[in-house]
Design an enzyme around this catalytic site. Sequence first.
Site, PDB file in Angstrom:
ATOM      1  NE  ARG A   1      -1.780  -2.381   3.405  1.00  0.00           N
ATOM      2  CZ  ARG A   1      -2.091  -3.434   4.283  1.00  0.00           C
ATOM      3  NH1 ARG A   1      -3.701  -3.415   3.418  1.00  0.00           N
ATOM      4  NH2 ARG A   1      -1.194  -3.453   5.222  1.00  0.00           N
TER       5      ARG A   1
ATOM      6  CB  ALA B   1      11.246  -0.387   4.161  1.00  0.00           C
ATOM      7  NE  ARG B   2       9.648  -3.144  11.315  1.00  0.00           N
ATOM      8  CZ  ARG B   2       8.667  -1.460  11.032  1.00  0.00           C
ATOM      9  NH1 ARG B   2       8.803   0.222  10.610  1.00  0.00           N
ATOM     10  NH2 ARG B   2       7.321  -2.033  11.364  1.00  0.00           N
TER      11      ARG B   2
ATOM     12  CD  GLU C   1      14.049   1.732  14.422  1.00  0.00           C
ATOM     13  OE1 GLU C   1      15.110   2.206  13.211  1.00  0.00           O
ATOM     14  OE2 GLU C   1      13.535   2.128  14.525  1.00  0.00           O
TER      15      GLU C   1
ATOM     16  CG  HIS D   1      10.628   3.653  13.148  1.00  0.00           C
ATOM     17  ND1 HIS D   1      11.367   3.305  13.040  1.00  0.00           N
ATOM     18  CD2 HIS D   1       9.795   3.987  12.219  1.00  0.00           C
ATOM     19  CE1 HIS D   1      10.544   2.234  12.707  1.00  0.00           C
ATOM     20  NE2 HIS D   1       9.565   3.096  11.676  1.00  0.00           N
TER      21      HIS D   1
HETATM   22  C1  8YV Z   1       5.274   3.076  13.853  1.00  0.00           C
HETATM   23  C2  8YV Z   1       6.546   1.754  11.786  1.00  0.00           C
HETATM   24  O1  8YV Z   1       5.877   4.569  14.032  1.00  0.00           O
HETATM   25  O2  8YV Z   1       4.131   0.749  11.302  1.00  0.00           O
HETATM   26  C3  8YV Z   1       5.137   0.932  11.350  1.00  0.00           C
HETATM   27  O3  8YV Z   1       5.407  -0.233  10.481  1.00  0.00           O
HETATM   28  O4  8YV Z   1       7.161   1.917  11.101  1.00  0.00           O
HETATM   29  C4  8YV Z   1       6.182   3.156  12.697  1.00  0.00           C
HETATM   30  O5  8YV Z   1       4.335   3.710  11.582  1.00  0.00           O
HETATM   31  C5  8YV Z   1       6.320   2.449  14.930  1.00  0.00           C
HETATM   32  O6  8YV Z   1       6.409   0.912  14.230  1.00  0.00           O
HETATM   33  C6  8YV Z   1       5.757   2.303  16.107  1.00  0.00           C
HETATM   34  O7  8YV Z   1       4.534   1.778  16.408  1.00  0.00           O
END
Ligand code: 8YV
Length: 331
Positions: free
Chosen positions: A156, A238-239, A268, A286
């Site tokens: 999405r 992403a991550r 992180e 983030h």
């Molecule tokens: C969050 C994110 O703020 O939704 C996700 O996967 O990475 C972010 O929107 C973060 O993971 C904290 O929960």
Amino acid sequence: MSIQVVIARPNFPEVIERLKQHFDVIDNQQDRPWTPQSWSEALTHADGVMTTGADPVNQVVLTNAKRLRICANMAVGYNNFDLPAMTAHGVVGTNTPDVLTETTADFGFALLMATARRISESEHFLRSGQWREWRYDMFAGTEVHGSTLGIIGMGRIGQGIARRASKGFGMQVLYHNRSQLSPEMEAECGARWVDKATLLREADHVMLVVPYSAATHHTIVEAELAQMKPTATLINLARGGIVDDAALAKALKERRIAAAGLDVFEGEPTVHPDLLTVTNVVLTPHIASATVKTRLAMANLAADNLIQYFQHGRVLTPVNPDVLNAPQRRV
Ligand code: 8YV
């Protein structure tokens, strides 16, 4: 016996109040830092928990949390969940899709623009009093409009970024994903599927929006960076762990790619020290989903999942829905 719900991190007071109308709530508005042990102990008597992407739900936690039935993540990503272990323990996991899609896509573009147009670097220059004169090449960056964007991961959020790029910025959009979009969806996003090597070779800007898993760990390492144009930028929202940050810092330092924009980092909130010293990188902590409206929608969706589960035995956005149909929780 009342139902105990733990809220792992500070959250909107109104969401906590909502949950208090239904549950015995243990919040963390003081922002107590968790150790693996204190986190596990905090869930000893919990029936439900609201987690963030930074709160692990693993075998150790699950073994200790004998009453736990639901983990409602306030995030769309859920790589903090050991999903097979949760399923084996009969614990349902939920996430917060949809409510953050457009906000996160906006941020992808913000990071792309800041990176390509060297906004952080030039602001530091100005703030530190180094601005003396106009120069033809001062912070000359890379074009965004009309250039080629390569998106890795086309869920999405990737689709939201593709729409912005093709419709708003006249960009050619290439994408790489396990599954290809339908022809109708490709047309709507203005995007064309290519293999990863073609994407890396042809893109002026590479954007990473793929979920983290063992299969996507280090999707971008030295070999991939070497395939990119020396003028290209790399954006990761992403991550952490999708990119080998040490290899990226080296490539940025040696100007093997022009610049990077990073919202997520391996390990992180610790950031690789070499990324902190290179100038051609925009770093944000983030915050891609961080608007007040979206974070409130995420918190309310996580709360709705908890309320629905304990009131009606169903949830809105499960990530392991089979658990809901299993007759008995296994411990
Ligand atoms: C969050 C994110 O703020 O939704 C996700 O996967 O990475 C972010 O929107 C973060 O993971 C904290 O929960």
